[in-house]
Motif scaffolding. Structure first.
Motif, PDB file in Angstrom:
ATOM      1  N   VAL A 101      -1.793  -8.159  -1.921  1.00 28.98           N
ATOM      2  CA  VAL A 101      -2.234  -7.188  -2.925  1.00 28.98           C
ATOM      3  C   VAL A 101      -1.262  -6.008  -2.995  1.00 28.98           C
ATOM      4  N   LEU A 102      -0.852  -5.495  -1.848  1.00 28.37           N
ATOM      5  CA  LEU A 102       0.040  -4.337  -1.822  1.00 28.37           C
ATOM      6  C   LEU A 102       1.388  -4.660  -2.452  1.00 28.37           C
ATOM      7  N   HIS A 103       1.901  -5.854  -2.203  1.00 24.08           N
ATOM      8  CA  HIS A 103       3.191  -6.216  -2.767  1.00 24.08           C
ATOM      9  C   HIS A 103       3.085  -6.532  -4.260  1.00 24.08           C
ATOM     10  N   THR A 104       1.913  -6.958  -4.708  1.00 18.02           N
ATOM     11  CA  THR A 104       1.736  -7.268  -6.125  1.00 18.02           C
ATOM     12  C   THR A 104       1.610  -6.012  -6.968  1.00 18.02           C
ATOM     13  N   GLU A 105       0.841  -5.033  -6.490  1.00 12.91           N
ATOM     14  CA  GLU A 105       0.615  -3.801  -7.241  1.00 12.91           C
ATOM     15  C   GLU A 105       0.745  -2.578  -6.326  1.00 12.91           C
ATOM     16  N   PRO A 106       1.953  -2.259  -5.902  1.00 12.06           N
ATOM     17  CA  PRO A 106       2.123  -1.153  -4.953  1.00 12.06           C
ATOM     18  C   PRO A 106       1.837   0.220  -5.563  1.00 12.06           C
ATOM     19  N   TRP A 107       1.828   0.314  -6.884  1.00 10.75           N
ATOM     20  CA  TRP A 107       1.613   1.597  -7.550  1.00 10.75           C
ATOM     21  C   TRP A 107       0.140   1.997  -7.631  1.00 10.75           C
ATOM     22  N   ARG A 108      -0.781   1.058  -7.384  1.00 10.87           N
ATOM     23  CA  ARG A 108      -2.213   1.369  -7.508  1.00 10.87           C
ATOM     24  C   ARG A 108      -2.666   2.335  -6.420  1.00 10.87           C
ATOM     25  N   GLN A 109      -3.668   3.138  -6.760  1.00  7.12           N
ATOM     26  CA  GLN A 109      -4.210   4.115  -5.819  1.00  7.12           C
ATOM     27  C   GLN A 109      -5.335   3.471  -5.012  1.00  7.12           C
ATOM     28  N   TYR A 110      -4.994   2.929  -3.860  1.00  6.40           N
ATOM     29  CA  TYR A 110      -5.968   2.264  -2.998  1.00  6.40           C
ATOM     30  C   TYR A 110      -6.601   3.269  -2.039  1.00  6.40           C
TER      31      TYR A 110
END
Length: 329
Positions: A231-240
């Motif tokens: 998940v982190l590598h797919t969408e690193p820009w998201r605010q998790y």
């Protein structure tokens, strides 16, 4: 909005008999400390290069027309492969001398000085891969911990085995990127092709780990950790949030944090911050300071507090983001 991963190829070409013009071209596309000195007949100097940048990789076909010597301080930021199409190249790196020709490529780790004796009849494929891209690819795709810089071998075979396939892939990619209407002209398709070049090199180059891929060590990561890494590598820009990542893994926050520290070496949020910083660094390094903005790039990678971002960036890379944008070397 163009998200990281959907890269647009950028082509640069030059043919010149002017040594200074050739130096400036190579320093801009490759490494600022690069030194190029003709040692053959200067009247035969005939530099030609056709280079394409695709995100974290730079692929080009290069020749000089006369014998030259190339000197470069430690690469630091990238792994690099030179694969001659004609002629023979003498390379010295980290105390090892390699003679590269159409049957064998030479490989450079991002540490140690380089010295090349490059004859005029040698034309080659030059493949530069940003350090973080190659290391992250193994880190995420193979579920293993990697050392940095990875202990890759000094050369590999281009005639048989995976080296032949990898070279064919690079040549086809360069040919496609030179055009405007092929599959590689589609950003997402180009990104997948780029990833094949990166992961293919990691599985092709010689290494001291027997049948294990180069640079790998440590146990396989559990599925909970792999889910979050994907998940982190797919969408690193998201605010998790930590809770969201734990929900993705299907475990509690504390359990996920403990698993990450054991199998990744840091917490999920620390890993995400490092992933973003490496992404910003790579984008700043290849951006035009006349048109790019540090703040825009930082926001695109998920940084919302520029002060904290700048401090974290300096701690990781030793320079400010604006310094990288001005001087990507």
């Amino acid at each position: 909005m163009v998200y990281p991963g959907a890269e647009v190829p950028v082509r640069a070409g030059l043919r010149t008999t002017d040594v200074e013009e050739a130096r400036a071209f190579c320093r801009k596309l490759y490494y600022a400390p690069l030194r190029i000195e003709p040692v053959g007949d200067p009247g035969r100097f005939d530099f030609s290069a056709d280079v394409v940048e695709l995100g974290p990789i730079t692929v080009g076909e290069v020749g000089y027309g006369t014998d030259i010597r190339v000197l470069c301080d430690g690469l630091e930021t990238s792994y690099h492969v030179l694969a001659p199409l004609t002629g023979m190249l003498r390379s010295r790196h980290r105390g090892t001398v390699v003679f590269a020709d159409p049957t064998r490529a030479v490989v450079y780790r991002p540490t140690g000085d380089i010295e090349l004796d490059w004859p005029g009849n040698c034309r080659l494929l030059s493949v530069k891969i940003e350090r973080g891209a190659l290391e992250r690819e193994l880190d995420a795709a193979l579920d293993q911990r990697v050392v940095s810089p990875m202990p890759l071998g000094a050369s590999f075979d281009l005639v048989d085995g995976p080296g032949r396939t990898w070279l064919a892939l690079v040549r086809l990619l360069l040919s496609e990127l030179r055009g405007t209407d092929g599959l590689a002209s589609q950003p997402r398709m180009a990104a997948r092709w780029r990833d094949m070049v990166v992961s293919g090199l990691a599985l092709t180059v010689e290494h001291p780990y027997g049948e294990e891929p180069a640079g790998l060590q440590g146990p396989m990561r559990p599925r909970t950790v792999k889910r979050v890494l994907d998940v982190l590598h797919t969408e690193p820009w998201r605010q998790y949030t930590a809770a969201e990542l734990a929900a993705i893994a299907g475990v509690g926050v504390r359990v996920l944090q403990d698993a990450f520290r054991q199998h990744v070496g840091m917490s999920p949020m620390a890993y995400l911050r490092r992933l973003r910083l490496d992404g910003v660094h790579a984008e700043l390094s290849r951006s035009d300071p006349g048109t790019a903005s540090v703040s825009e790039i930082a926001y695109r990678w998920g940084f919302t507090h520029l002060g904290r971002f700048a401090g974290a960036y300096r701690s990781r890379f030793g320079v400010s983001p604006s310094a990288t944008l001005r001087d990507p070397s």
